[in-house]
Motif scaffolding. Structure first.
Motif, PDB file in Angstrom:
ATOM      1  N   ASN A  97     -40.078  -6.061 -64.894  1.00  0.00           N
ATOM      2  CA  ASN A  97     -38.973  -5.118 -64.708  1.00  0.00           C
ATOM      3  C   ASN A  97     -38.608  -4.990 -63.233  1.00  0.00           C
ATOM      4  OD1 ASN A  97     -37.162  -2.924 -65.745  1.00  0.00           O
ATOM      5  ND2 ASN A  97     -38.458  -1.656 -64.439  1.00  0.00           N
ATOM      6  N   TYR A  98     -39.599  -5.085 -62.352  1.00  0.00           N
ATOM      7  CA  TYR A  98     -39.355  -5.009 -60.907  1.00  0.00           C
ATOM      8  C   TYR A  98     -38.413  -6.133 -60.473  1.00  0.00           C
ATOM      9  CZ  TYR A  98     -40.383  -4.855 -55.875  1.00  0.00           C
ATOM     10  OH  TYR A  98     -40.278  -4.791 -54.509  1.00  0.00           O
ATOM     11  N   ILE A  99     -38.671  -7.350 -60.933  1.00  0.00           N
ATOM     12  CA  ILE A  99     -37.805  -8.480 -60.583  1.00  0.00           C
ATOM     13  C   ILE A  99     -36.406  -8.263 -61.146  1.00  0.00           C
ATOM     14  CG2 ILE A  99     -37.343 -10.904 -61.136  1.00  0.00           C
ATOM     15  CD1 ILE A  99     -39.193 -10.691 -58.849  1.00  0.00           C
ATOM     16  N   TYR A 100     -36.317  -7.754 -62.366  1.00  0.00           N
ATOM     17  CA  TYR A 100     -35.017  -7.497 -62.988  1.00  0.00           C
ATOM     18  C   TYR A 100     -34.188  -6.525 -62.144  1.00  0.00           C
ATOM     19  CZ  TYR A 100     -31.728  -5.132 -66.132  1.00  0.00           C
ATOM     20  OH  TYR A 100     -30.616  -4.544 -66.668  1.00  0.00           O
ATOM     21  N   ILE A 101     -34.784  -5.414 -61.740  1.00  0.00           N
ATOM     22  CA  ILE A 101     -34.050  -4.415 -60.951  1.00  0.00           C
ATOM     23  C   ILE A 101     -33.748  -4.933 -59.551  1.00  0.00           C
ATOM     24  CG2 ILE A 101     -34.120  -2.099 -59.961  1.00  0.00           C
ATOM     25  CD1 ILE A 101     -33.724  -2.114 -62.972  1.00  0.00           C
ATOM     26  N   MET A 102     -34.695  -5.623 -58.933  1.00  0.00           N
ATOM     27  CA  MET A 102     -34.464  -6.145 -57.586  1.00  0.00           C
ATOM     28  C   MET A 102     -33.330  -7.176 -57.573  1.00  0.00           C
ATOM     29  SD  MET A 102     -36.375  -4.669 -55.330  1.00  0.00           S
ATOM     30  CE  MET A 102     -36.434  -3.124 -56.217  1.00  0.00           C
ATOM     31  N   THR A 103     -33.233  -7.994 -58.612  1.00  0.00           N
ATOM     32  CA  THR A 103     -32.141  -8.969 -58.650  1.00  0.00           C
ATOM     33  C   THR A 103     -30.807  -8.281 -58.916  1.00  0.00           C
ATOM     34  OG1 THR A 103     -32.652  -9.440 -61.002  1.00  0.00           O
ATOM     35  CG2 THR A 103     -33.563 -10.934 -59.347  1.00  0.00           C
ATOM     36  N   LEU A 104     -30.809  -7.225 -59.711  1.00  0.00           N
ATOM     37  CA  LEU A 104     -29.590  -6.440 -59.907  1.00  0.00           C
ATOM     38  C   LEU A 104     -29.082  -5.917 -58.566  1.00  0.00           C
ATOM     39  CD1 LEU A 104     -29.994  -4.094 -63.041  1.00  0.00           C
ATOM     40  CD2 LEU A 104     -28.143  -5.709 -62.606  1.00  0.00           C
ATOM     41  N   GLN A 105     -29.990  -5.351 -57.788  1.00  0.00           N
ATOM     42  CA  GLN A 105     -29.615  -4.798 -56.491  1.00  0.00           C
ATOM     43  C   GLN A 105     -29.278  -5.910 -55.504  1.00  0.00           C
ATOM     44  OE1 GLN A 105     -32.290  -0.702 -56.826  1.00  0.00           O
ATOM     45  NE2 GLN A 105     -33.110  -2.422 -55.736  1.00  0.00           N
ATOM     46  N   GLY A 106     -29.994  -7.025 -55.604  1.00  0.00           N
ATOM     47  CA  GLY A 106     -29.744  -8.145 -54.702  1.00  0.00           C
ATOM     48  C   GLY A 106     -28.366  -8.747 -54.878  1.00  0.00           C
ATOM     49  N   MET A 107     -27.911  -8.842 -56.125  1.00  0.00           N
ATOM     50  CA  MET A 107     -26.575  -9.393 -56.375  1.00  0.00           C
ATOM     51  C   MET A 107     -25.501  -8.527 -55.730  1.00  0.00           C
ATOM     52  SD  MET A 107     -26.665 -11.007 -60.238  1.00  0.00           S
ATOM     53  CE  MET A 107     -27.186  -9.505 -61.053  1.00  0.00           C
ATOM     54  N   THR A 108     -25.702  -7.215 -55.769  1.00  0.00           N
ATOM     55  CA  THR A 108     -24.755  -6.307 -55.115  1.00  0.00           C
ATOM     56  C   THR A 108     -24.743  -6.526 -53.611  1.00  0.00           C
ATOM     57  OG1 THR A 108     -25.113  -4.633 -56.841  1.00  0.00           O
ATOM     58  CG2 THR A 108     -24.128  -3.886 -54.779  1.00  0.00           C
ATOM     59  N   GLY A 109     -25.940  -6.645 -53.023  1.00  0.00           N
ATOM     60  CA  GLY A 109     -26.039  -6.839 -51.588  1.00  0.00           C
ATOM     61  C   GLY A 109     -25.458  -8.162 -51.130  1.00  0.00           C
ATOM     62  N   TYR A 110     -25.731  -9.233 -51.866  1.00  0.00           N
ATOM     63  CA  TYR A 110     -25.228 -10.548 -51.459  1.00  0.00           C
ATOM     64  C   TYR A 110     -23.718 -10.657 -51.613  1.00  0.00           C
ATOM     65  CZ  TYR A 110     -29.966 -12.358 -50.961  1.00  0.00           C
ATOM     66  OH  TYR A 110     -31.256 -12.571 -50.541  1.00  0.00           O
ATOM     67  N   SER A 111     -23.172  -9.993 -52.623  1.00  0.00           N
ATOM     68  CA  SER A 111     -21.712 -10.018 -52.771  1.00  0.00           C
ATOM     69  C   SER A 111     -21.053  -9.353 -51.573  1.00  0.00           C
ATOM     70  CB  SER A 111     -21.289  -9.321 -54.063  1.00  0.00           C
ATOM     71  OG  SER A 111     -21.602  -7.936 -54.039  1.00  0.00           O
ATOM     72  N   LEU A 112     -21.671  -8.283 -51.066  1.00  0.00           N
ATOM     73  CA  LEU A 112     -21.157  -7.622 -49.864  1.00  0.00           C
ATOM     74  C   LEU A 112     -21.295  -8.532 -48.646  1.00  0.00           C
ATOM     75  CD1 LEU A 112     -20.011  -5.075 -48.509  1.00  0.00           C
ATOM     76  CD2 LEU A 112     -22.371  -4.260 -48.248  1.00  0.00           C
ATOM     77  N   GLY A 115     -18.634 -11.132 -48.698  1.00  0.00           N
ATOM     78  CA  GLY A 115     -17.326 -10.539 -48.398  1.00  0.00           C
ATOM     79  C   GLY A 115     -17.140 -10.159 -46.946  1.00  0.00           C
ATOM     80  N   THR A 116     -18.249  -9.916 -46.233  1.00  0.00           N
ATOM     81  CA  THR A 116     -18.131  -9.504 -44.829  1.00  0.00           C
ATOM     82  C   THR A 116     -18.449 -10.642 -43.856  1.00  0.00           C
ATOM     83  OG1 THR A 116     -20.410  -8.680 -44.860  1.00  0.00           O
ATOM     84  CG2 THR A 116     -18.652  -7.089 -45.323  1.00  0.00           C
ATOM     85  N   SER A 117     -18.710 -11.830 -44.385  1.00  0.00           N
ATOM     86  CA  SER A 117     -18.993 -12.983 -43.522  1.00  0.00           C
ATOM     87  C   SER A 117     -17.721 -13.791 -43.288  1.00  0.00           C
ATOM     88  CB  SER A 117     -20.066 -13.878 -44.151  1.00  0.00           C
ATOM     89  OG  SER A 117     -21.306 -13.210 -44.227  1.00  0.00           O
ATOM     90  N   VAL A 118     -17.555 -14.242 -42.050  1.00  0.00           N
ATOM     91  CA  VAL A 118     -16.373 -15.008 -41.668  1.00  0.00           C
ATOM     92  C   VAL A 118     -16.726 -16.468 -41.405  1.00  0.00           C
ATOM     93  CG1 VAL A 118     -14.461 -15.192 -40.029  1.00  0.00           C
ATOM     94  CG2 VAL A 118     -15.349 -12.926 -40.668  1.00  0.00           C
ATOM     95  N   ARG A 119     -17.824 -16.696 -40.714  1.00  0.00           N
ATOM     96  CA  ARG A 119     -18.215 -18.056 -40.375  1.00  0.00           C
ATOM     97  C   ARG A 119     -18.570 -18.839 -41.627  1.00  0.00           C
ATOM     98  NH1 ARG A 119     -22.582 -18.610 -35.555  1.00  0.00           N
ATOM     99  NH2 ARG A 119     -23.844 -19.564 -37.185  1.00  0.00           N
ATOM    100  N   SER A 120     -18.143 -20.065 -41.723  1.00  0.00           N
ATOM    101  CA  SER A 120     -18.289 -20.839 -42.952  1.00  0.00           C
ATOM    102  C   SER A 120     -19.751 -21.081 -43.319  1.00  0.00           C
ATOM    103  CB  SER A 120     -17.557 -22.181 -42.836  1.00  0.00           C
ATOM    104  OG  SER A 120     -18.121 -22.975 -41.804  1.00  0.00           O
ATOM    105  N   ASP A 121     -20.610 -21.331 -42.324  1.00  0.00           N
ATOM    106  CA  ASP A 121     -22.015 -21.579 -42.656  1.00  0.00           C
ATOM    107  C   ASP A 121     -22.687 -20.328 -43.205  1.00  0.00           C
ATOM    108  OD1 ASP A 121     -21.797 -20.362 -40.157  1.00  0.00           O
ATOM    109  OD2 ASP A 121     -23.594 -21.337 -39.355  1.00  0.00           O
TER     110      ASP A 121
END
Length: 338
Positions: A97-112, A115-121
């Motif tokens: 369950n820990y991995i399940y919740i952490m990945t839920l939160q991680g997807m939110t963080g990575y999408s942000l 969205g806030t990254s400009v440099r292509s790499d």
């Protein structure tokens, strides 16, 4: 050292890298400890994959920062922040369950971060991180379903036709009859309860193994807050005869041995509190019933105070690592002449 990429990292890009470095070094400590105790081969496989991904992230972020002449954050280390030989603190279902919740939160963080990254790499890097996290999420929820550990969110009957709101009563919630929850509200409450159940279980375990009395008392306060929030959400669901997620607090063993450093546990709890505030705020922005809005505002304020007290406690102990900040121009202007 010269910068390899002529385009400098922006502040949001550096913030994403810095935050991810702290989180991944924290995760490596947790994964190392977990792998010493997990017996289920399916759960162990997910943790082995997760450990490899976090190690790869730390290496890549280090490269980015060195190329920018930024100091590498301290983060967390296996030497100082985890005792992998400590007795088992969590049962295998909790780890899944820990991995399940952490990945839920991680997807939110990575999408942000994307969205806030400009440099292509940087964009390509965070898109890869998002893809890895989505794969782990997919594996974890499939495994929870196959093992009967996942309680599906409430199901509602399909409407006979589309409709539009015709009365102001759609927004009421203080007095008199309240309309049933809509699907958006049900979804937000469900996933906020899922996350809060994990946070409550973590606090139960951390209370047992914390070395400082002051830290234990802080975690006990946090557990009371988490249980109260869960009870409020459950009461809202009960009005509409909707099922709620299950508690994971019984998945904590009776171990009281030093397992994680107090610094590590404080950061984990502070992070979970900050994420809860974010998710509550997101739910507040789209809910329509006034009583739900009042709940979220009150609960957010309570978490904000808890988080501030936690930050002060970390500062007191010298544990709160400062992220990169803008130059203090005023201090430059007011410096004394030699």
């Amino acid at each position: 050292m010269e910068t390899n990429n002529p385009i400098r990292l922006t502040a949001p890009e550096m913030a994403s890298l810095w935050t991810q470095y702290i989180f991944d070094t924290m995760s490596i400590c947790f994964f190392r400890y977990a792998l010493e105790h997990i017996e289920d081969p399916d759960v162990k496989s997910i943790y082995q994959t997760s450990l490899g991904i976090s190690q790869k992230h730390v290496q890549k972020i280090t490269e980015f920062m060195l190329n920018e002449n930024y100091p590498i954050p301290h983060g967390f280390t296996e030497k100082d922040d985890v005792n992998i030989q400590a007795p088992r603190l969590f049962q295998d279902p909790f780890y899944l369950n820990y991995i399940y919740i952490m990945t839920l939160q991680g997807m939110t963080g990575y999408s942000l971060s994307v969205g806030t990254s400009v440099r292509s790499d940087l964009r390509k890097y965070f898109i890869t991180c998002m893809s890895e996290t989505m794969e782990l999420f997919d594996q974890s929820i499939d495994l929870m379903l196959s093992k009967g550990l996942f309680v599906r969110p409430p199901v509602i009957s399909p409407p006979e036709s589309i409709d539009f709101v015709k009365h102001q009563s759609f927004l009421t919630g203080w007095l008199g009859d309240r309309r049933p929850l809509n699907a958006i509200e049900i979804g937000d409450i469900t996933f906020n309860m899922l996350k809060m159940h994990l946070h409550a279980a973590l606090k139960v375990g951390f209370i047992q193994v914390a070395q400082s009395k002051e830290i234990r008392q802080y975690f006990m306060r946090g557990l009371d807050i988490a249980n109260k929030h869960i009870k409020i959400f459950e009461s809202v669901f009960k009005e509409d005869k909707l099922n709620s997620p299950v508690s994971w607090q019984s998945m904590i063993t009776s171990s009281t041995s030093m397992t994680f450093s107090d610094k590590y546990m404080m950061y984990q709890i502070l992070l979970s509190t900050q994420l809860s505030i974010s998710f509550y705020g997101s739910a507040l922005s789209v809910n329509s019933r006034r009583d739900l809005g009042a709940h979220y505002i009150r609960l957010i304020l309570e978490l904000l105070q808890f988080a501030e007290d936690g930050a002060n406690l970390m500062i007191k102990n010298g544990w709160l690592e400062q992220p990169p900040t803008a130059s203090d121009r005023d201090s430059f202007a007011n410096r004394k002449e030699k």
